[in-house]
Design a protein around this motif. Structure first.
Motif, short mmCIF file in Angstrom:
data_model
loop_
_atom_site.label_atom_id
_atom_site.label_comp_id
_atom_site.label_asym_id
_atom_site.label_seq_id
_atom_site.Cartn_x
_atom_site.Cartn_y
_atom_site.Cartn_z
N GLY A 50 -13.83 -10.16 12.19
CA GLY A 50 -13.84 -10.47 10.76
C GLY A 50 -14.00 -9.30 9.83
N VAL A 51 -13.91 -8.09 10.34
CA VAL A 51 -13.99 -6.90 9.49
C VAL A 51 -12.62 -6.67 8.86
CG1 VAL A 51 -14.42 -4.41 9.40
CG2 VAL A 51 -15.80 -5.87 10.91
N ILE A 52 -12.59 -6.54 7.54
CA ILE A 52 -11.36 -6.20 6.83
C ILE A 52 -11.27 -4.68 6.74
CG2 ILE A 52 -10.08 -6.38 4.66
CD1 ILE A 52 -11.65 -9.00 4.14
N ILE A 53 -10.22 -4.13 7.31
CA ILE A 53 -10.00 -2.69 7.23
C ILE A 53 -8.90 -2.48 6.20
CG2 ILE A 53 -9.30 -0.61 8.45
CD1 ILE A 53 -10.48 -1.85 10.98
N ALA A 54 -9.24 -1.82 5.11
CA ALA A 54 -8.31 -1.67 3.99
C ALA A 54 -8.26 -0.21 3.55
CB ALA A 54 -8.73 -2.56 2.83
N LYS A 55 -7.05 0.30 3.41
CA LYS A 55 -6.86 1.68 2.96
C LYS A 55 -6.15 1.67 1.61
CE LYS A 55 -6.97 3.53 7.59
NZ LYS A 55 -6.43 4.50 8.55
N TYR A 56 -6.69 2.43 0.69
CA TYR A 56 -6.18 2.48 -0.67
C TYR A 56 -5.91 3.92 -1.09
CZ TYR A 56 -8.48 -2.13 -0.96
OH TYR A 56 -8.88 -3.43 -0.75
N LYS A 57 -4.92 4.11 -1.98
CA LYS A 57 -4.72 5.42 -2.58
C LYS A 57 -4.81 5.27 -4.10
CE LYS A 57 0.36 5.41 -2.81
NZ LYS A 57 1.59 6.12 -2.43
N ARG A 58 -5.27 6.34 -4.73
CA ARG A 58 -5.46 6.34 -6.19
C ARG A 58 -4.12 6.09 -6.86
NH1 ARG A 58 -6.58 5.96 -10.99
NH2 ARG A 58 -7.98 7.34 -12.15
N ALA A 59 -4.11 5.16 -7.85
CA ALA A 59 -2.86 4.76 -8.47
C ALA A 59 -2.78 5.14 -9.94
CB ALA A 59 -2.64 3.26 -8.30
N GLY A 60 -3.74 4.75 -10.75
CA GLY A 60 -3.63 5.02 -12.18
C GLY A 60 -4.78 4.45 -12.96
N GLU A 61 -4.51 4.21 -14.24
CA GLU A 61 -5.54 3.68 -15.12
C GLU A 61 -5.61 2.16 -15.01
OE1 GLU A 61 -7.41 5.96 -16.67
OE2 GLU A 61 -6.10 7.35 -15.58
N VAL A 62 -6.71 1.60 -15.45
CA VAL A 62 -6.88 0.14 -15.46
C VAL A 62 -6.05 -0.45 -16.60
CG1 VAL A 62 -8.52 -1.75 -15.78
CG2 VAL A 62 -9.16 0.25 -14.42
N GLU A 63 -5.26 -1.47 -16.29
CA GLU A 63 -4.51 -2.20 -17.30
C GLU A 63 -5.08 -3.59 -17.42
OE1 GLU A 63 -0.38 -2.10 -16.35
OE2 GLU A 63 -0.30 0.09 -16.21
N THR A 64 -4.98 -4.16 -18.60
CA THR A 64 -5.51 -5.51 -18.81
C THR A 64 -4.41 -6.44 -19.35
OG1 THR A 64 -6.19 -5.03 -21.09
CG2 THR A 64 -7.79 -4.58 -19.32
N GLY A 65 -4.65 -7.72 -19.30
CA GLY A 65 -3.71 -8.70 -19.80
C GLY A 65 -4.35 -10.07 -19.76
N THR A 66 -3.57 -11.10 -19.96
CA THR A 66 -4.06 -12.48 -19.94
C THR A 66 -3.38 -13.23 -18.81
OG1 THR A 66 -4.38 -12.45 -22.33
CG2 THR A 66 -4.30 -14.61 -21.26
N MET A 67 -4.18 -13.85 -17.96
CA MET A 67 -3.62 -14.58 -16.83
C MET A 67 -2.75 -15.74 -17.32
SD MET A 67 -6.85 -14.70 -14.17
CE MET A 67 -5.93 -15.73 -13.04
N GLY A 68 -1.57 -15.87 -16.71
CA GLY A 68 -0.68 -16.96 -17.02
C GLY A 68 0.17 -16.75 -18.27
N ALA A 69 -0.08 -15.65 -18.97
CA ALA A 69 0.67 -15.43 -20.23
C ALA A 69 2.04 -14.85 -19.94
CB ALA A 69 -0.11 -14.47 -21.12
#
Length: 198
Positions: free
Chosen positions: A179-198
């Protein structure tokens, strides 16, 4: 330029303290040292072994370095190359070691110079205070997380309020039989925001 890669065993609530054993880091009354051991399995072991075999240099905080220094020089059969890899230790309290290929640095500027130099990518294991400094200053290029299915409630955490807002791209993932989740990520950019479903 070299990449700085943070590799960490964490709980669901982000605790990274002492996953390897009861005596690893009992500071601040932490009583769950060794919490990752019940989740060891062959799949997770293969992933970690592959990471250990990558040609790398290492950036470590003082406490993690002292744990490593007392163990790895005599156990290089488990971690091929650890003695030959360059160990850069961030510390204002120690400046020498008998462990070969160890150098000491003292400042954020030293880390930036190291990142901008030629050489292998730089792995950061453990070193909670150092990781927070790196995240606060946007110096983490990749995260390799082993997310364990338990909550510890207290202990040193990977992220805190000092981390800068940032997005990462998932580059690789799998779930082990335990049950261990092994996840690898790389740096992408700035945080963007929005409205769900819009």
């Amino acid at each position: 330029m070299r990449k700085i890669i943070v590799l960490s065993f964490i709980s669901l609530d982000g605790v990274m303290q002492a996953p390897g054993g009861p005596e690893e880091d009992p500071s601040e009354g932490f009583k769950y040292g060794g919490w990752s051991a019940p989740f060891d399995d062959e799949v997770g072991g293969r992933v970690v072994q592959k990471e250990l075999e990558q040609p790398s240099d290492y950036l470590l905080g003082r406490k993690t370095f002292e744990i490593w220094e007392s163990f790895w020089p005599e156990h290089a059969d488990i971690w091929p190359g650890i003695n030959d890899g360059k160990k850069y230790v961030m510390s204002n309290t120690i400046n020498k070691s008998g462990w070969k290929n160890t150098a000491f640095i003292e400042s954020l500027e030293d880390i930036k110079k190291l990142k901008n130099s030629d050489g292998f990518d730089i792995q950061v294991w453990g070193s909670s205070k150092l990781v927070k400094l790196l995240l606060k200053n946007d110096l983490v290029d990749e995260l390799s997380l082993k997310i364990h299915p338990l909550i510890l409630g207290k202990g040193k955490k990977l992220f805190d309020e000092g981390s800068i807002p940032a997005t990462y791209t998932l580059t690789e993932s799998l779930v082990t039989p335990s049950g261990v989740i092994i996840a690898k990520y790389k740096r992408a950019g700035e945080v963007e925001t929005g409205t769900m479903g819009a």
